[in-house]
Structures are given as C-alpha cells and as structure tokens.
Design a protein around this motif. Structure first.
Motif, PDB file in Angstrom:
ATOM      1  N   THR A  68       0.816  -1.216   0.000  1.00 39.87           N
ATOM      2  CA  THR A  68       0.000   0.000   0.000  1.00 39.87           C
ATOM      3  C   THR A  68       0.849   1.264   0.000  1.00 39.87           C
ATOM      4  O   THR A  68       0.398   2.302  -0.488  1.00 39.87           O
ATOM      5  N   HIS A  69       2.061   1.200   0.523  1.00 38.33           N
ATOM      6  CA  HIS A  69       2.945   2.373   0.454  1.00 38.33           C
ATOM      7  C   HIS A  69       3.222   2.762  -0.994  1.00 38.33           C
ATOM      8  O   HIS A  69       3.210   3.949  -1.349  1.00 38.33           O
ATOM      9  N   ALA A  73       1.814   6.229  -2.899  1.00 45.04           N
ATOM     10  CA  ALA A  73       2.792   7.176  -3.445  1.00 45.04           C
ATOM     11  C   ALA A  73       2.489   7.498  -4.899  1.00 45.04           C
ATOM     12  O   ALA A  73       2.564   8.666  -5.320  1.00 45.04           O
ATOM     13  N   CYS A  74       2.128   6.490  -5.693  1.00 46.08           N
ATOM     14  CA  CYS A  74       1.761   6.754  -7.089  1.00 46.08           C
ATOM     15  C   CYS A  74       0.467   7.555  -7.175  1.00 46.08           C
ATOM     16  O   CYS A  74       0.323   8.422  -8.046  1.00 46.08           O
ATOM     17  N   ALA A  75      -0.481   7.284  -6.270  1.00 44.49           N
ATOM     18  CA  ALA A  75      -1.741   8.026  -6.281  1.00 44.49           C
ATOM     19  C   ALA A  75      -1.534   9.492  -5.924  1.00 44.49           C
ATOM     20  O   ALA A  75      -2.259  10.368  -6.426  1.00 44.49           O
ATOM     21  N   SER A  76      -0.554   9.793  -5.069  1.00 45.71           N
ATOM     22  CA  SER A  76      -0.299  11.195  -4.711  1.00 45.71           C
ATOM     23  C   SER A  76       0.142  12.008  -5.919  1.00 45.71           C
ATOM     24  O   SER A  76      -0.260  13.163  -6.089  1.00 45.71           O
ATOM     25  N   LEU A  77       0.973  11.407  -6.777  1.00 47.14           N
ATOM     26  CA  LEU A  77       1.384  12.110  -7.994  1.00 47.14           C
ATOM     27  C   LEU A  77       0.258  12.149  -9.014  1.00 47.14           C
ATOM     28  O   LEU A  77       0.145  13.111  -9.792  1.00 47.14           O
ATOM     29  N   LEU A 112       7.009   7.980  -0.847  1.00 44.86           N
ATOM     30  CA  LEU A 112       7.164   6.619  -0.343  1.00 44.86           C
ATOM     31  C   LEU A 112       8.030   6.589   0.908  1.00 44.86           C
ATOM     32  O   LEU A 112       7.689   5.924   1.905  1.00 44.86           O
ATOM     33  N   ARG A 113       9.149   7.304   0.881  1.00 52.84           N
ATOM     34  CA  ARG A 113      10.025   7.326   2.050  1.00 52.84           C
ATOM     35  C   ARG A 113       9.367   8.016   3.235  1.00 52.84           C
ATOM     36  O   ARG A 113       9.538   7.593   4.389  1.00 52.84           O
ATOM     37  N   ALA A 114       8.589   9.067   2.980  1.00 53.86           N
ATOM     38  CA  ALA A 114       7.886   9.746   4.073  1.00 53.86           C
ATOM     39  C   ALA A 114       6.823   8.831   4.691  1.00 53.86           C
ATOM     40  O   ALA A 114       6.664   8.798   5.918  1.00 53.86           O
ATOM     41  N   ARG A 115       6.104   8.098   3.868  1.00 53.59           N
ATOM     42  CA  ARG A 115       5.118   7.152   4.396  1.00 53.59           C
ATOM     43  C   ARG A 115       5.776   6.090   5.265  1.00 53.59           C
ATOM     44  O   ARG A 115       5.262   5.723   6.329  1.00 53.59           O
ATOM     45  N   ARG A 116       6.897   5.583   4.816  1.00 54.72           N
ATOM     46  CA  ARG A 116       7.582   4.559   5.605  1.00 54.72           C
ATOM     47  C   ARG A 116       8.063   5.111   6.939  1.00 54.72           C
ATOM     48  O   ARG A 116       7.981   4.432   7.970  1.00 54.72           O
ATOM     49  N   LEU A 281      -1.354   2.629   8.280  1.00 57.05           N
ATOM     50  CA  LEU A 281      -1.411   4.054   7.960  1.00 57.05           C
ATOM     51  C   LEU A 281      -2.351   4.213   6.770  1.00 57.05           C
ATOM     52  O   LEU A 281      -2.055   3.713   5.682  1.00 57.05           O
ATOM     53  N   PRO A 282      -3.488   4.858   6.930  1.00 56.15           N
ATOM     54  CA  PRO A 282      -4.474   4.939   5.833  1.00 56.15           C
ATOM     55  C   PRO A 282      -3.894   5.576   4.575  1.00 56.15           C
ATOM     56  O   PRO A 282      -3.047   6.472   4.634  1.00 56.15           O
ATOM     57  N   CYS A 283      -4.367   5.101   3.433  1.00 56.22           N
ATOM     58  CA  CYS A 283      -3.927   5.593   2.123  1.00 56.22           C
ATOM     59  C   CYS A 283      -4.939   6.618   1.621  1.00 56.22           C
ATOM     60  O   CYS A 283      -5.811   6.309   0.804  1.00 56.22           O
TER      61      CYS A 283
END
Length: 399
Positions: A68-69, A73-77, A112-116, A281-283
């Motif tokens: 899900t991370h 991350a792809c959905a944010s862009l 991605l790194r921020a989510r992790r 962590l919700p997406c």
C-alpha cells in the motif's frame, strides 16, 4: 534629448504600490453541519475500524502494508496530474532502474520514504515538532544549529570565566615574566575564534532558498502554526472527522509551498495518533483518487469535508478488498510449498513477492542471495503471474 530626460523623470516619479496577498485562513464551521456529515462520518468510522481489525490479525500484514505504500505514493502524484508507473517506482526503490529516473519518479519516491518513516515511527511522532521538522527536511539542520549554539554558549562561559589552569609544559617563571605577552596572545586567539565561528555560521546556515523557486512572502512557519491550531481545535471531534478537517485545512492553508502531498500523510498520522488505526497508515491519496475529479474541490466547507470522509471510506474498503485477494492468493500458492526441503527458497520467495507489487529476477536474486537464473527457476516453480509481458525485461507479481 531634454524631452526624453523630462519624460524619464516624470515616469520615475510615479509611485508603485506593492500589493501583498494575505495568507489564507481556515475556520472550522461552527456549528458543524451534522445533518450532512453524520452519514459519511459513520461510514468512514465503520470502514476504517473493520480494515484495521482485519490487518491486526492478518498473517500478511507487513506485506500488505508495504504494497500500500507504493500504491499511495503513485496516487499522490496522480492527483497532481503526474503519471508514475508502479513498476518504475518499485524498481527505483530497489536501485534497479531500467532508465534514468524522472522528476515525477523522484517525487513519488519521496512520498514513499515519508510514508515509511511515519508508519515505522510512533503514532505521535509525525505531528510533533521534531517529526514535522524531519519530514520537511529541516531536522538535521535544526539539530546542527542547536548543537552549534550550545557550543557557542559553552565557549562564551569558558571565555568569560576566570581561567585558573596553567600550561605545565612551559616554565612558570617564563609565564610570570611574560604575563602581558600571554594576555595579548590570548586576546588574539579569542578574536580568531570569534571570527571563525562567525564565518562558519554564515557558510553553514546560509539560506538555501532561491527567490526564483520559493516565494519570499510565503510564511511557512506562520502557516504551520495556523494549521496546528486548527488540528488542536479538533480534539473533541471523532478521529475520522478530525482527519478530514486536517486534510482540508492543509489544502486551504498550504503551509509548505512545494510539498502539498504531506498534508494527507499527516491526516493519516492523525488517525493513528487519535487511536483510530493501530495496525496501518491509511492511504488517503488512493482513496481520494477514487473520487470523481469534479467533486474533489467544492467551494462549500461541508461538501469538502464530505469528500474527505468519502475518501477515507474508499481507502479502507479498497484496502480490505486488496488484502483479501492477496491473502487468498497466498493460501493458493502456499499449497505448492508442501513436500519441499527445509532449505528451499520458495517460502522466502512467497513472503518477498507479497511485499512488492512486482518483482524482477534481479530483485529476487539480491533478496534471497541467489543467481538470476535460479530466481527465474523459483518463479516458474511457484507459478507467479507475468506482469510485463516482455521477453527482454520480465517481472512477476501477485496482482
């Protein structure tokens, strides 16, 4: 010539008024439109709780969270109008790019790194002062500045205090005879030390922001304080509604000029901090992606909060469906592990393929410590699905 000079003189006397726009403000509706929010709020609370409970007892929890991370991350862009392929992000994260990374890909990797970091830290870390400074990329700089200032204070105390220590390597008679010369040398050394500290402070902590890229009137600290005040006002509200308000307030206030995606990550961290989600962590980016584009930014505050609540619901429901599909696929593939040797690499391959949307032969070889040819043989034995469909570059995954 004189007429030209007179014209220039007249033009130069025209006053120029600089209009500075006021920073945006956000105010929580008082009273809240509960008649409109109660339905989406109940749905969001129920969906998030069900998905979190499902993950808490799931045997593939870690793998599902890692996958899900990447999707979030792809959905944010994608929400910003940029397309980043999921397989490119996976390969870039593994350091096995097939081409030079683009600017969009590096931004997605930053998300991605921020989510992790948020997912691996404590629930209250992201919303703390230290967490926000670290996520903004200023944690190390502020720590260095604090350590440097602490060193300055200790040096000043040592310089101002009376120094009773005596250099034992020199004769005492020489020190007593040349007391004036020793004090002069000490004053010169102190002046050199102050100059070096001043130069080091200017070179190390010089502002790095260019006015061509960053707006000098963009008060990030003031906007962040305003956003924190809004978040503090949601202490008595349900967690999902507080997260929706935090995400909506970030979009209106825009605290960080070039990091708009951080707001939804902080809203997801708020759900963890308030105890609503304990296992994931919700997406929110992936959830908002499912909302039609024409409904994402209404002018009414109540309508925007409804959209945020629907995004939270969509993210939880989509995550639950994906988790059930991955768990079923894992149970089917686990049947092929029966009768294998204890030293077989197939169980490790099954666990690894569940942590990534796709895997290549090089990624499997680097993870399991085998050759690429052996990785392809293991993939054939496990029966993984081809993801690229190309003979030159092949990748597999559990979709």
């Amino acid at each position: 010539m004189t007429e030209a000079k007179a014209m220039l003189a007249s033009v130069s006397m025209v006053p120029i008024r600089v209009i500075r726009t006021l920073p945006p403000t956000y105010k929580i509706p008082d009273p809240l439109p509960w008649a409109q929010l109660v339905g989406p709020l109940a749905a969001a609370e129920d969906a998030v709780a069900r998905f979190d409970e499902r993950l808490a007892k799931s045997p593939i929890r870690d793998g599902a969270l890692n996958r899900t991370h990447f999707t979030d991350a792809c959905a944010s862009l994608w929400l910003d109008g940029e397309l980043v392929h999921l397989e490119d992000l996976v390969l870039h994260d593994a350091g096995m790019d097939v081409r030079a990374p683009t600017h969009e890909l590096t931004r997605a990797h930053a998300v991605l790194r921020a989510r992790r970091r948020i997912a691996d830290a404590k629930p209250d870390w992201a919303l703390s002062t230290t967490g926000l400074a670290s996520l903004r990329g200023r944690g190390e700089r502020e720590e260095e500045r604090s350590n440097w200032k602490a060193g300055e204070r200790s040096f000043k105390l040592e310089e101002d205090g009376e120094r009773d220590d005596v250099d034992l390597e020199e004769p005492i008679s020489a020190i007593e005879a040349d007391s004036h010369l020793a004090s002069a040398f000490a004053a010169v050394d102190a002046a050199n030390a102050r100059t070096e500290r001043r130069l080091a402070d200017e070179t190390r902590f010089r502002p790095e922001r260019d006015s061509l890229i960053y707006d000098p009137d963009w008060d990030e600290e003031g906007r962040l304080d305003h956003w924190r005040d809004v978040v503090n006002q949601t202490r008595g509200l349900p967690p999902t509604l507080a997260g929706a308000i935090a995400a909506d307030a970030w979009g209106v206030i825009e605290p960080l000029e070039h990091t708009p995606w951080l707001g939804r990550l902080l809203a997801a961290a708020l759900l963890r901090d308030r105890g609503k989600t304990r296992s994931h962590l919700p997406c929110l980016h992936a959830g908002l992606k499912s909302i039609p584009r024409e409904r994402r930014r209404p002018r009414d505050v109540a309508a925007r909060l409804i959209v945020q609540l629907e995004a939270i619901t969509a993210a939880a429901e989509s995550g639950r469906k994906d988790h059930d599909r991955w768990l079923m696929t894992r149970n089917l593939l686990a049947r092929k592990l029966a009768g294998r040797r204890a030293t077989s690499k197939l169980p490790a391959l099954l666990d690894y393929v569940l942590t990534r949307p796709i895997v290549s032969a090089g990624m499997i070889a680097a993870e399991l410590g085998i050759t690429s040819r052996a990785a392809q043989n293991l993939v054939a034995e496990l029966g993984l699905r081809e993801a690229t469909g190309r003979g030159r570059y092949r990748a597999w995954g559990v979709l």
